[in-house]
Design a protein around this motif. Structure first.
Motif: not given
Length: 77
Positions: A3-6, A28-32, A41-47, A49-59
């Motif tokens: 979550i520190e990535r937010i 934006a990430v959560l909506g996708q 697919e999200v990472l393809d849209d936002y190259p 970012l990395d997997r940990e960034d997406v997981l941070a959005a979920l956290e």
């Protein structure tokens, strides 16, 4: 903690929570993801970012929901 990535900057994206100071909002990430897109697919849209960034959005979303009352109707009995 992921979550520190937010980050929140009042001068960026209207103060919405963003991923690592970018202009990509957590919502934006959560909506996708909510629309059924995969993490890849999200990472393809936002190259940039990395997997940990997406997981941070979920956290972040999980923590936000835990701290608020939401207008959810009770389940039918």
């Amino acid at each position: 903690m992921a979550i520190e990535r937010i980050t929140v900057d009042p001068g960026r994206m209207g103060g919405l929570p963003c991923i690592r100071g970018t202009r990509v909002t957590a919502t934006a990430v959560l909506g996708q993801l909510a629309a059924g897109r995969t993490i890849d697919e999200v990472l393809d849209d936002y190259p940039y970012l990395d997997r940990e960034d997406v997981l941070a959005a979920l956290e972040f979303a999980a923590a936000a929901v835990a701290e608020r009352e939401l207008p959810i109707r009770p389940a039918a009995a």
